[in-house]
Structures are given as C-alpha cells and as structure tokens.
Motif scaffolding. Structure first.
Motif, PDB file in Angstrom:
ATOM      1  N   ARG A  58       0.817  -1.213   0.000  1.00 53.07           N
ATOM      2  CA  ARG A  58       0.000   0.000   0.000  1.00 53.07           C
ATOM      3  C   ARG A  58       0.849   1.261   0.000  1.00 53.07           C
ATOM      4  NH1 ARG A  58      -1.588   3.819   3.111  1.00 53.07           N
ATOM      5  NH2 ARG A  58      -0.279   3.112   4.838  1.00 53.07           N
ATOM      6  N   ASP A  59       2.034   1.195   0.634  1.00 53.93           N
ATOM      7  CA  ASP A  59       2.879   2.378   0.742  1.00 53.93           C
ATOM      8  C   ASP A  59       4.355   1.967   0.696  1.00 53.93           C
ATOM      9  OD1 ASP A  59       3.661   4.984   1.025  1.00 53.93           O
ATOM     10  OD2 ASP A  59       2.948   5.235   3.078  1.00 53.93           O
ATOM     11  N   SER A  60       4.742   1.300  -0.390  1.00 61.45           N
ATOM     12  CA  SER A  60       6.093   0.750  -0.470  1.00 61.45           C
ATOM     13  C   SER A  60       7.167   1.836  -0.486  1.00 61.45           C
ATOM     14  CB  SER A  60       6.237  -0.141  -1.708  1.00 61.45           C
ATOM     15  OG  SER A  60       6.020   0.604  -2.903  1.00 61.45           O
ATOM     16  N   GLN A  61       6.804   3.060  -0.834  1.00 60.36           N
ATOM     17  CA  GLN A  61       7.772   4.152  -0.825  1.00 60.36           C
ATOM     18  C   GLN A  61       8.152   4.580   0.586  1.00 60.36           C
ATOM     19  OE1 GLN A  61       9.286   5.325  -3.687  1.00 60.36           O
ATOM     20  NE2 GLN A  61       8.188   3.535  -4.475  1.00 60.36           N
ATOM     21  N   ARG A  62       7.380   4.134   1.548  1.00 66.85           N
ATOM     22  CA  ARG A  62       7.624   4.513   2.942  1.00 66.85           C
ATOM     23  C   ARG A  62       8.514   3.506   3.669  1.00 66.85           C
ATOM     24  NH1 ARG A  62       4.688   7.752   6.576  1.00 66.85           N
ATOM     25  NH2 ARG A  62       5.242   7.298   8.740  1.00 66.85           N
ATOM     26  N   TYR A  63       8.512   2.251   3.195  1.00 65.91           N
ATOM     27  CA  TYR A  63       9.104   1.162   3.968  1.00 65.91           C
ATOM     28  C   TYR A  63      10.283   0.499   3.255  1.00 65.91           C
ATOM     29  CZ  TYR A  63       4.501   1.412   6.224  1.00 65.91           C
ATOM     30  OH  TYR A  63       3.375   1.842   6.868  1.00 65.91           O
ATOM     31  N   LEU A  64      11.102  -0.172   4.058  1.00 68.83           N
ATOM     32  CA  LEU A  64      12.134  -1.079   3.574  1.00 68.83           C
ATOM     33  C   LEU A  64      11.863  -2.457   4.160  1.00 68.83           C
ATOM     34  CD1 LEU A  64      15.318   1.148   4.103  1.00 68.83           C
ATOM     35  CD2 LEU A  64      14.235   0.589   1.912  1.00 68.83           C
ATOM     36  N   LEU A  65      11.864  -3.482   3.312  1.00 71.83           N
ATOM     37  CA  LEU A  65      11.680  -4.847   3.788  1.00 71.83           C
ATOM     38  C   LEU A  65      12.924  -5.332   4.520  1.00 71.83           C
ATOM     39  CD1 LEU A  65      10.098  -6.308   0.553  1.00 71.83           C
ATOM     40  CD2 LEU A  65       8.964  -6.301   2.779  1.00 71.83           C
ATOM     41  N   LEU A  66      12.716  -6.055   5.622  1.00 75.85           N
ATOM     42  CA  LEU A  66      13.827  -6.713   6.295  1.00 75.85           C
ATOM     43  C   LEU A  66      14.060  -8.060   5.618  1.00 75.85           C
ATOM     44  CD1 LEU A  66      13.309  -4.454   8.336  1.00 75.85           C
ATOM     45  CD2 LEU A  66      13.673  -6.115  10.168  1.00 75.85           C
ATOM     46  N   PRO A  67      15.291  -8.327   5.166  1.00 77.31           N
ATOM     47  CA  PRO A  67      15.554  -9.567   4.431  1.00 77.31           C
ATOM     48  C   PRO A  67      15.314 -10.829   5.270  1.00 77.31           C
ATOM     49  CG  PRO A  67      17.346  -7.983   4.135  1.00 77.31           C
ATOM     50  CD  PRO A  67      16.470  -7.450   5.237  1.00 77.31           C
ATOM     51  N   ASP A  68      14.887 -11.875   4.584  1.00 74.05           N
ATOM     52  CA  ASP A  68      14.801 -13.223   5.154  1.00 74.05           C
ATOM     53  C   ASP A  68      13.942 -13.296   6.407  1.00 74.05           C
ATOM     54  OD1 ASP A  68      15.335 -15.949   5.137  1.00 74.05           O
ATOM     55  OD2 ASP A  68      17.063 -15.748   6.465  1.00 74.05           O
ATOM     56  N   TRP A 185       8.342  -8.094   7.772  1.00 74.79           N
ATOM     57  CA  TRP A 185       8.905  -7.115   8.695  1.00 74.79           C
ATOM     58  C   TRP A 185       9.464  -5.955   7.881  1.00 74.79           C
ATOM     59  CZ3 TRP A 185       7.895 -11.774  10.568  1.00 74.79           C
ATOM     60  CH2 TRP A 185       7.648 -11.923  11.943  1.00 74.79           C
ATOM     61  N   VAL A 186       9.133  -4.738   8.300  1.00 66.96           N
ATOM     62  CA  VAL A 186       9.586  -3.560   7.569  1.00 66.96           C
ATOM     63  C   VAL A 186      10.166  -2.534   8.528  1.00 66.96           C
ATOM     64  CG1 VAL A 186       7.877  -3.864   5.733  1.00 66.96           C
ATOM     65  CG2 VAL A 186       7.336  -2.396   7.690  1.00 66.96           C
ATOM     66  N   ALA A 187      11.021  -1.680   7.971  1.00 65.53           N
ATOM     67  CA  ALA A 187      11.554  -0.528   8.701  1.00 65.53           C
ATOM     68  C   ALA A 187      11.108   0.732   7.985  1.00 65.53           C
ATOM     69  CB  ALA A 187      13.082  -0.586   8.750  1.00 65.53           C
ATOM     70  N   GLN A 188      10.916   1.797   8.753  1.00 67.35           N
ATOM     71  CA  GLN A 188      10.698   3.091   8.127  1.00 67.35           C
ATOM     72  C   GLN A 188      11.955   3.467   7.332  1.00 67.35           C
ATOM     73  OE1 GLN A 188       7.833   4.697   8.438  1.00 67.35           O
ATOM     74  NE2 GLN A 188       6.901   4.016  10.351  1.00 67.35           N
ATOM     75  N   ARG A 189      11.798   4.069   6.178  1.00 63.81           N
ATOM     76  CA  ARG A 189      12.968   4.517   5.428  1.00 63.81           C
ATOM     77  C   ARG A 189      13.748   5.587   6.193  1.00 63.81           C
ATOM     78  NH1 ARG A 189      13.087   3.501  -0.536  1.00 63.81           N
ATOM     79  NH2 ARG A 189      11.355   2.080  -0.990  1.00 63.81           N
ATOM     80  N   SER A 190      13.071   6.246   7.129  1.00 68.07           N
ATOM     81  CA  SER A 190      13.723   7.286   7.923  1.00 68.07           C
ATOM     82  C   SER A 190      14.522   6.717   9.093  1.00 68.07           C
ATOM     83  CB  SER A 190      12.677   8.263   8.462  1.00 68.07           C
ATOM     84  OG  SER A 190      11.709   7.571   9.252  1.00 68.07           O
ATOM     85  N   ILE A 264      -4.057  -2.080  -5.013  1.00 65.81           N
ATOM     86  CA  ILE A 264      -2.824  -1.516  -4.473  1.00 65.81           C
ATOM     87  C   ILE A 264      -2.103  -0.826  -5.623  1.00 65.81           C
ATOM     88  CG2 ILE A 264      -2.519  -3.218  -2.616  1.00 65.81           C
ATOM     89  CD1 ILE A 264      -0.425  -4.610  -4.420  1.00 65.81           C
ATOM     90  N   PRO A 265      -1.266   0.172  -5.337  1.00 68.23           N
ATOM     91  CA  PRO A 265      -0.483   0.783  -6.415  1.00 68.23           C
ATOM     92  C   PRO A 265       0.636  -0.145  -6.864  1.00 68.23           C
ATOM     93  CG  PRO A 265       0.113   1.722  -4.286  1.00 68.23           C
ATOM     94  CD  PRO A 265      -1.062   0.825  -4.037  1.00 68.23           C
ATOM     95  N   ASN A 266       1.049   0.002  -8.097  1.00 66.65           N
ATOM     96  CA  ASN A 266       2.177  -0.777  -8.584  1.00 66.65           C
ATOM     97  C   ASN A 266       3.447  -0.272  -7.912  1.00 66.65           C
ATOM     98  OD1 ASN A 266       3.514  -2.697 -10.007  1.00 66.65           O
ATOM     99  ND2 ASN A 266       3.346  -1.705 -12.016  1.00 66.65           N
ATOM    100  N   GLY A 267       4.319  -1.181  -7.524  1.00 68.12           N
ATOM    101  CA  GLY A 267       5.517  -0.757  -6.799  1.00 68.12           C
ATOM    102  C   GLY A 267       6.640  -1.757  -6.951  1.00 68.12           C
ATOM    103  N   THR A 268       7.629  -1.651  -6.089  1.00 71.08           N
ATOM    104  CA  THR A 268       8.788  -2.536  -6.124  1.00 71.08           C
ATOM    105  C   THR A 268       9.079  -3.044  -4.717  1.00 71.08           C
ATOM    106  OG1 THR A 268      10.320  -0.692  -5.806  1.00 71.08           O
ATOM    107  CG2 THR A 268       9.804  -1.328  -8.077  1.00 71.08           C
ATOM    108  N   LEU A 269       9.833  -4.147  -4.653  1.00 69.24           N
ATOM    109  CA  LEU A 269      10.290  -4.671  -3.386  1.00 69.24           C
ATOM    110  C   LEU A 269      11.668  -4.064  -3.096  1.00 69.24           C
ATOM    111  CD1 LEU A 269       9.394  -8.458  -3.781  1.00 69.24           C
ATOM    112  CD2 LEU A 269       8.006  -6.630  -2.792  1.00 69.24           C
TER     113      LEU A 269
END
Length: 275
Positions: A58-68, A185-190, A264-269
């Motif tokens: 929903r808001d992939s520009q806001r978050y970073l995925l935590l690997p694995d 699990w995600v982190a804020q990009r900030s 959902i908007p189109n985005g990237t991982l």
C-alpha cells in the motif's frame, strides 16, 4: 527504537528468544494486531514492525523490507480460515464477517471468491479475536473469516457449527502453486540504517533460536490458547519465517493480482541495505 509485535502465537518463533532474554534487543516491543501495527507504522509511531503484506504494498515508498524474515506458508496455514455452514460457492449475496485484524487475509479472501469460488458475498467487517469466538455463529451472518489464535480455537471447538472450513493458505496453493506470504517485517525509510541492521540481526537470531525450540514454544502456545499441544506444534512447524525466492515469487504474484484489480499501487520490493 520501537518494534511492533503481533501477540499471536505465530510470532513466538521470532520473539521467543527475546522474551526469554536469550537474545538482547535494545528496543521497546509494542504489541498489536496486524491492522493496529499497520496504522502505527503508517503514522510513524514505530521504527520497525511486522505488518500485513498488503500494508507494505500500500505504501512501499515509505518502507524497507527486512531480508529473510516473514510469516508464510506453502500449503495449509491453519490460522487464516473461512468458516461457513454452506459451500463457499453458495455464498453469493450472503453476509460474510471479515476480521478487522488483517488486511492481507481479507484481500486474499476477496481474490478467492472472485477467481476460485466465483461467488459475490457481502463482506461485513467484524471482530474475530479469541474473546469473540465464544459467541461465533450466534449472529445473523452466514460465514466468517477468522485469523490468528482465534482461528485455531474456533477450528478445534466449533466445527459442528461450520461444516465447511477453508484454509486460505491451502486454497492459494491449490490455485497458484505458490507459497503465500501473510506478513513481512519492515523498517521506516527514515530509520537509522545501522540501528535497523542491529535490530534485524537480533530478530534473525531470535527466529533461528525459535525454530530450533518449537517444542518449547508449542507448550507455551498450548498454555496461552488452550488449544491442544499437538495442534499448536503442527501449526508452528507448518509456518515458514524466511523470505526466500519461492516466497518472493508468491508475494509478487499476490501483488500482481491486486495491482490488476486496482487494489494496491504498482511498486517494487526494496530491502534494508546491508551498509
């Protein structure tokens, strides 16, 4: 650092070593159901959290995925279930309660009704936590989507009320042949990258401890929910807590189908960088 945690037993393998002091995490843990943690992350109240897979998209520009690190299944999930007194194919026009606690489960259910069961029920948001399960079936509704611990409780004690029970993880597997990722699990990009990496390492270490102590965690789950220990053990051992290529394939397939439908908007991982 404020770290979000779902209090369901499916998170025991990730946080069990942290709770026991075996792995140290220099952060405050904040409990909440998936939708609550989604809102807290969206509002910037948490630095890192487990969230619904749909919340990331929903808001992939806001978050970073935590690997694995994810909560997924490759077949039955056992804790995301549609309980119904009649076949799902016969639920057109009928009221189906959908849990307010999980965006991802509701989105998956909608896809299954559209593409597998070819039915159009009326979705009614409702509460479906353990405290609500005792009265399940008393309302004037035809079926209900239940997630988390409540699904295990309902599945083990109310099967007479619901002769048709659908495991959404299994239904997705039969439909697409892919694993399904319910939460990431995600982190804020900030968030400070170095602090986020330390936290990620702690979560991975705790996850690895949990996966090697599932018997102990099943005992804890039995005490917490009252569900048979064997059921808890089968449940925890059937989940996957990694984010491998097959998981990512299933996740992107889910996102692709939601993008096609404009949900959902189109985005990237995008992942937390290593440095």
């Amino acid at each position: 650092m404020k770290i979000g945690r779902i209090p369901y037993i499916n998170c025991y393998p990730v946080y069990g070593a942290i709770d026991r002091g075996i792995v140290h995490l220099d952060a405050t843990l904040v409990d909440g159901v998936p939708t609550d943690l989604n809102h807290r992350m969206a509002n910037g109240e948490l630095d890192i959290s487990v969230v619904s897979a749909v919340e990331y998209a929903r808001d992939s520009q806001r978050y970073l995925l935590l690997p694995d690190l994810a909560i997924s299944c490759d077949g039955p999930v056992r804790s995301v279930m549609l309980f119904s007194p009649r076949p799902a194919t016969e639920l057109t026009g009928r009221h189906v309660i959908v849990s307010r606690s999980s965006m991802t489960s509701v989105a998956l259910l909608e896809l299954l009704f559209e593409n597998v069961w070819y039915a159009r029920p009326r979705f009614v948001p409702g509460d479906a936590e353990v405290s609500d399960v005792a009265n399940a079936g008393d309302e004037s509704v035809d079926a209900r989507l239940v997630i988390g611990d409540a699904a295990l409780v309902l599945g083990s004690s109310h099967r007479d009320r619901y002769p048709y029970i659908y495991d959404l993880g299994q239904m997705w597997k039969e439909w697409t042949g892919q694993p399904f990722v319910f939460a990431v699990w995600v982190a804020q990009r900030s968030t400070n990258v170095k602090e986020a990496l330390v936290t990620h390492a702690g979560l991975i270490a705790s996850r690895d401890w949990g996966l090697s102590h599932l018997s102990e965690l099943a005992d804890q789950a039995h005490r917490t929910t009252g569900v048979a220990r064997e059921t808890c053990a089968e449940y925890l051992s059937g989940l996957d807590y990694g984010l491998s290529y097959p998981h990512l394939a299933g996740l992107t397939e889910f996102y692709r189908r939601l993008v096609e439908r404009g949900r959902i908007p189109n985005g990237t991982l995008t992942f937390l960088p290593a440095a």
